[in-house]
Design a protein around this motif. Structure first.
Motif, PDB file in Angstrom:
ATOM      1  N   ARG A   5    -110.348  12.500 -61.544  1.00  0.00           N
ATOM      2  CA  ARG A   5    -109.360  11.442 -61.756  1.00  0.00           C
ATOM      3  C   ARG A   5    -108.977  11.334 -63.221  1.00  0.00           C
ATOM      4  N   LYS A   6    -107.765  10.820 -63.455  1.00  0.00           N
ATOM      5  CA  LYS A   6    -107.317  10.543 -64.816  1.00  0.00           C
ATOM      6  C   LYS A   6    -108.075   9.316 -65.319  1.00  0.00           C
ATOM      7  N   ARG A  63    -107.285   6.820 -67.078  1.00  0.00           N
ATOM      8  CA  ARG A  63    -106.563   5.530 -67.021  1.00  0.00           C
ATOM      9  C   ARG A  63    -106.548   4.946 -65.612  1.00  0.00           C
ATOM     10  N   ASP A  64    -106.780   5.772 -64.587  1.00  0.00           N
ATOM     11  CA  ASP A  64    -106.753   5.300 -63.209  1.00  0.00           C
ATOM     12  C   ASP A  64    -108.126   4.890 -62.685  1.00  0.00           C
ATOM     13  N   ARG A  95    -111.229   2.691 -62.015  1.00  0.00           N
ATOM     14  CA  ARG A  95    -111.715   1.309 -62.007  1.00  0.00           C
ATOM     15  C   ARG A  95    -113.225   1.289 -61.771  1.00  0.00           C
TER      16      ARG A  95
END
Length: 58
Positions: A41-42, A44-45, A47
């Motif tokens: 995953r990037k 910034r994405d 959580r």
């Protein structure tokens, strides 16, 4: 007419039967093993940490 089984689990279990048993000191903890999975995953994405997501799924 019953449905054809499409689960890949039985063939995989058959392959695993041929594997030797691991010694107690060779078994890593689940979280330690999951920590080695690369996170595609990037940043910034993200959580939740990938280890946490995988552990809940397991």
């Amino acid at each position: 007419m019953p449905a054809v089984a499409s689960s890949p689990i039985p063939p995989v279990l058959h392959q695993l039967r041929d594997q030797p048993d691991a010694a107690e000191d060779e078994l890593p903890g689940l979280l330690a093993r999951l920590a080695g999975v690369p996170d595609p995953r990037k940043p910034r994405d993200v959580r939740h940490g990938l280890v946490d997501v995988l552990a809940l799924a397991a």
